[in-house]
Design an enzyme around this catalytic site. Structure first.
Site, short mmCIF file in Angstrom:
data_model
loop_
_atom_site.label_atom_id
_atom_site.label_comp_id
_atom_site.label_asym_id
_atom_site.label_seq_id
_atom_site.Cartn_x
_atom_site.Cartn_y
_atom_site.Cartn_z
N TYR A 39 0.86 -1.19 0.00
CA TYR A 39 0.00 0.00 0.00
C TYR A 39 0.89 1.23 0.00
O TYR A 39 1.79 1.34 0.84
CB TYR A 39 -0.90 -0.01 1.24
N ASP A 49 9.36 2.91 -0.59
CA ASP A 49 8.30 3.57 0.17
C ASP A 49 8.56 3.29 1.65
O ASP A 49 8.23 2.22 2.15
CB ASP A 49 6.93 3.05 -0.25
N LYS A 72 4.54 9.77 8.38
CA LYS A 72 4.37 9.28 9.75
C LYS A 72 5.39 9.88 10.74
O LYS A 72 5.26 11.03 11.16
CB LYS A 72 4.38 7.75 9.77
P1 KE4 Z 1 -0.81 8.54 4.17
O1 KE4 Z 1 -1.28 9.19 2.90
O2 KE4 Z 1 -1.93 7.76 4.84
O3 KE4 Z 1 -0.11 9.51 5.13
O4 KE4 Z 1 0.34 7.49 3.80
C1 KE4 Z 1 0.04 6.49 2.85
C2 KE4 Z 1 1.01 5.34 3.03
C3 KE4 Z 1 2.05 5.19 2.13
N1 KE4 Z 1 2.95 4.19 2.25
C4 KE4 Z 1 2.86 3.30 3.26
C5 KE4 Z 1 3.88 2.21 3.36
C6 KE4 Z 1 1.81 3.40 4.21
O5 KE4 Z 1 1.74 2.49 5.21
C7 KE4 Z 1 0.87 4.43 4.10
C8 KE4 Z 1 -0.29 4.58 5.07
N2 KE4 Z 1 -0.43 3.55 6.04
C9 KE4 Z 1 -1.78 3.30 6.49
C10 KE4 Z 1 -1.74 2.18 7.53
N3 KE4 Z 1 -1.23 0.96 7.05
C11 KE4 Z 1 -2.42 4.53 7.04
C12 KE4 Z 1 -3.70 4.32 7.81
C13 KE4 Z 1 -4.88 4.86 7.10
O6 KE4 Z 1 -4.95 4.72 5.86
O7 KE4 Z 1 -5.74 5.42 7.82
#
Ligand code: KE4
Length: 434
Positions: free
Chosen positions: A146, A240, A268
């Site tokens: 993801y 990533d 994060k």
């Molecule tokens: P954000 O756009 O949510 O800040 O980051 C996206 C993203 C990109 N790459 C990785 C490896 C990630 O884990 C994420 C976002 N992680 C999720 C939880 N696995 C965020 C939680 C959510 O979507 O509310």
């Protein structure tokens, strides 16, 4: 012991009237485990307290940002100090340079950084840069990884997309789908097959330690093989590290694998809980981003001074306390061993995967090395485990396809209580499914 969660239930009913699914991010919705999500009132250290006053040991940690637990005083102080000067100016501030310099200091593979407001913006911008720099159109991503919710990534995606049974989202055009090629995690042959038959690939983007199909570590020779394939075919390698950056080592997964990707995405932890993302890499590539180059990317609140202050306090603490990663490793090993002893006692061998303070229990008794393995897990059993742990005061991600996050604030007592809650859960399982 069953907890009263009446106010969360009422607030969820109210929220669903005005917000799709009652949440601003599907991962929070508890849809995969049934029932209503908790509405949180406050949090401090390793604890999170819901609006019914129930306290839990928190392993979600806002999905990763809280390396030191909730509300560390040194971050709060930095935020308050920044707020006294103002909230946002839409003009450069020194803090943006300072945070970029700290990232470059801690991650040797990086020479230049652009701040954005989320992990999605970071990865979306990184692949646009790869396309603009190479003049090629396609990307390779991996099943179950993801990278946020940009169109190109919502193809066989993990995290909430997988949890909510839509790994490939409606609303993505055929053109985008055509430009996103899917390979299999930890399977170099699957990448070679795609590259051999396609000379229009701009980049390969990967979570070097996957945290969105549960926790799965890429094999060393898989990662080094990707680097070789990219070098041989003029393809950019993008790590990533939105989740793993500053989580698994001071220089993230790059440091663990000792591999230099062409671009790295952060999020994060670098915001300390405030909305910050960044993409970074070799100057030769990054300088093609507007205004030094022609590839456009912008953001009203990118580099927000308050968020920068939070990120600077975070990275300065890391820089001054590099031994914190040994402490996180000790805590992670303690929890893993405790869980393993319980499983052994009840003659169960569910698969546990851990990298430092990233931890996941898979409800399957074989090794999980990719998406196909992960989706074979017993998600019904996961739901029972989730609710039993919650009733024992342990707040876990509400999905089999996520990572737990241990923070420096998790005390031995917290970890021992978590192991006890796990034993009580398994004991009840054995009674109910024995
Ligand atoms: P954000 O756009 O949510 O800040 O980051 C996206 C993203 C990109 N790459 C990785 C490896 C990630 O884990 C994420 C976002 N992680 C999720 C939880 N696995 C965020 C939680 C959510 O979507 O509310």
């Amino acid at each position: 012991m069953k907890k009263n969660r009446e106010n969360s239930k009422l607030q969820f009913e109210r929220a669903q009237k005005v917000i799709p699914g009652g949440v601003n991010s599907p991962a929070r919705a508890f849809k995969a485990v049934g029932g209503n999500p908790l509405f949180i009132d406050k949090a401090v250290g390793s604890k999170i307290i819901d609006i019914d006053g129930n306290e839990y040991i928190d392993f979600v940690n806002s999905w990763g940002p809280h390396l030191f637990g909730h509300k560390p005083p040194f971050i709060l102080e930095a935020i308050y100090k920044a707020l006294e000067k103002g909230i946002s100016f839409g003009a450069p501030v020194e803090g943006e340079t300072k945070l970029a310099e700290l990232i470059i200091e801690l991650v040797p593979q990086v020479e230049m950084v652009r701040m954005v407001n989320s992990g999605t913006e970071a990865t979306m911008s990184a692949i646009r840069l790869a396309r603009g720099y190479t003049g090629k159109n396609k990307i390779i991503k991996f099943e179950g990884c993801y990278h946020g919710h940009a169109d190109s990534f919502l193809v066989m995606a993990g995290s909430g997309a997988l949890t909510n049974q839509a790994p490939t989202s409606p609303g993505i055009t055929a053109g985008v789908l055509n430009d996103t090629l899917i390979a299999r995690y930890n399977d170099l042959k699957s990448v070679e097959t795609i590259v051999e038959s396609n000379n229009d690939i701009a980049c390969i983007i990967i979570e070097p330690i996957a945290g969105n199909m549960g926790v799965i570590k890429a094999d060393d020779d898989f990662i080094s093989g990707l680097r070789r394939i990219c070098d041989e075919n003029d393809i950019l390698l993008i790590f990533d590290e939105v989740m793993t950056g500053f989580r698994v080592s001071p220089s993230g997964a790059c440091g663990l694998y000792n591999i230099r990707p062409d671009l790295i995405c952060f999020g994060k932890i670098i915001g300390g809980g405030l909305p910050v993302g960044a993409y970074a890499g070799k100057k030769e590539i990054m300088q093609h981003i507007s205004p030094s180059g022609k590839i456009y990317q912008a953001g009203t609140l990118s580099g927000n001074p308050v968020a920068m202050a939070s990120g600077i306090a975070t990275l300065e603490f890391i820089k001054a306390n590099l031994d914190l990663y040994e402490e996180l490793e000790r805590k992670g090993a303690f929890l893993e061993n405790g869980f393993k002893q319980v499983l052994k006692k009840y003659d169960l061998n569910y698969f546990i995967s851990r990298v430092g303070s990233m931890f996941c229990l898979f409800f399957i008794d074989t090794e999980v090395r990719n998406y196909d393995d992960a989706i074979k897990c017993d998600t019904e059993l996961f739901s029972k485990y989730f609710w039993s742990m919650l009733d024992e005061g342990i707040y876990l991600p509400a999905s089999q396809f996520e990572s737990y996050f241990i923070s420096l604030a998790h005390s031995n007592e917290d970890l021992e209580n978590t192991i006890k809650a796990f034993e009580k859960t398994i004991k009840n399982f054995n009674v109910s499914i024995g």
